[in-house]
Design an enzyme around this catalytic site. Structure first.
Site: not given
Length: 296
Positions: A48-49, A111, A137, A142, A165, A205
Site C-alpha cells: 500500500t505504501t 471491494y 495482508y 482499507r 500481516k 512491516i
C-alpha cells in the site's frame, strides 16, 4: 517447520516518482541502499505504501524486478502481488517469482467482499500457483473485509501461506491460539509493534522505517534480546512521529517526510495528492523533535 521470511522490521517502501510522474529508478536504488545500510531486515516493494493500485501491471513488475536487482540478495525482497481478482493476483505472483522475489505480500480481495470460504479459496489458489512463501495482508480499514481467526487457522495449514500481516490487533490472541505453531505474525501498525511482539509475533512491516529504519530495526532487536524496557521506551519515543506520519492517508505524509529530509521521492500519484500545509508543518515539527536530520 517453516522458516520465517524475516524477523524484525521490514520497510514498506515508498515508490519514488520523477517530476514527470514516472518511476524514478535511480532514486529507488538510493532508497534501497539507505535501508540496507541502516540495518533493515527486509523490504516490501509495492505494498500500500508503494502506491501499488496506481501502477499498471507491466510497470508494477518492472519496479519489483529492479528492486530485486538493486538489493542483490542482501535482504529479502517481498513483492506486493495482491488483487481483488484472484487471476490477476496469481499472474502478479508468478511474475514476481520469475524476477527473483523472495516472498509475496498478498492483500485480501478488496471491494468484492467475499465470504470467509471465498478468502480461503482465494489465498489457497494463489499459494498453489507458486513456490514462494506468502504473507497474507489483513487490513480491514482499507479493504472492508476481515480475515477471521478461524479462516486464518485453516489457511495456516497451507504450506506456503506462511504468515499474516495483521492490522486487526484485537483478534491476534484468538488467531494465534488456533493457527499452526509455525504460522508467522507481523503487525502492519507502527504504533503496535510491542503489542505484536508481546503476542509472540516476529516483527513489523513498517511505514515509519522509511524515515527511521535503524531505530525500527533496533526496537525489534531490543525485544528479541530481552531488553523489554528498552523496546518499550523505543516504541513510546516513536509515537509522536507515527501520529504525524498518519495525519493523512498513507503514504501521503511519509512521502512528504522523505521530501522534507531531502530524498526527493516526488508527489503521490492521483487520486492521492500532496498533503496540506498543516500536515507538512506537523511533519517538520515531529521529525525535528525526534531528531531526524535531512540527508547530507
Amino acid at each position: 517447520m517453516r522458516e520465517p521470511l524475516f524477523r524484525g522490521a521490514a520497510t514498506a517502501l515508498v515508490t519514488p516518482f520523477a517530476p514527470t510522474g514516472e518511476v524514478n529508478y535511480e532514486k529507488l536504488g538510493e532508497l534501497l541502499e539507505y535501508q540496507i545500510a541502516e540495518g533493515i531486515d527486509a523490504v516490501v516493494i509495492l505494498g500500500t505504501t508503494g502506491e501499488s493500485p496506481t501502477l499498471p501491471t507491466d510497470e508494477h513488475m518492472e519496479v519489483i524486478a529492479r528492486a530485486v536487482e538493486f538489493v542483490h540478495g542482501r535482504v529479502p525482497v517481498i513483492a506486493g502481488a495482491g488483487s481483488n481478482s484472484t487471476a490477476e493476483a496469481i499472474d502478479q505472483t508468478r511474475r514476481s517469482e520469475d524476477v527473483g522475489a523472495d516472498g509475496i505480500l498478498s492483500v485480501t480481495p478488496y471491494y468484492n467482499k467475499t465470504s470467509q470460504k471465498g478468502l480461503v479459496a482465494h489465498f489457497t489458489a494463489i499459494a498453489q500457483s507458486t513456490t514462494l512463501p506468502i504473507i497474507m495482508y489483513n487490513v480491514p480499514s482499507r479493504t472492508s473485509i476481515n480475515i477471521s481467526p478461524e479462516a486464518a487457522a485453516e489457511m495456516s495449514r497451507v504450506e506456503n501461506l506462511v504468515g499474516i500481516k495483521e492490522c486487526n490487533i484485537e483478534q491476534i490472541g484468538r488467531m494465534k491460539s488456533l493457527a499452526e505453531p509455525d504460522f508467522q505474525f507481523y503487525t502492519g501498525e507502527d504504533a503496535q509493534v510491542i503489542t505484536m511482539l508481546g503476542w509472540g509475533g516476529l516483527g513489523v512491516i513498517s511505514v515509519m522505517s522509511n524515515v527511521i529504519p535503524r531505530d525500527t530495526h533496533d526496537l525489534c532487536a531490543k525485544w528479541f534480546a530481552g531488553d523489554f524496557d528498552g523496546a518499550r521506551e523505543a516504541q513510546m519515543r516513536t509515537l509522536p512521529l507515527i501520529s504525524a506520519l498518519f495525519a493523512e492517508v498513507n503514504p501521503i505524509p511519509v512521502k512528504e517526510a522523505l521530501n522534507i529530509l531531502g530524498w526527493e521521492v516526488g508527489d503521490p500519484r492521483l487520486p492521492l495528492i500532496p498533503p496540506s500545509d498543516a500536515t507538512r508543518s506537523l511533519l517538520v515539527k515531529a521529525l525535528g523533535e525526534y531528531g531526524v536530520r535531512p540527508r547530507a
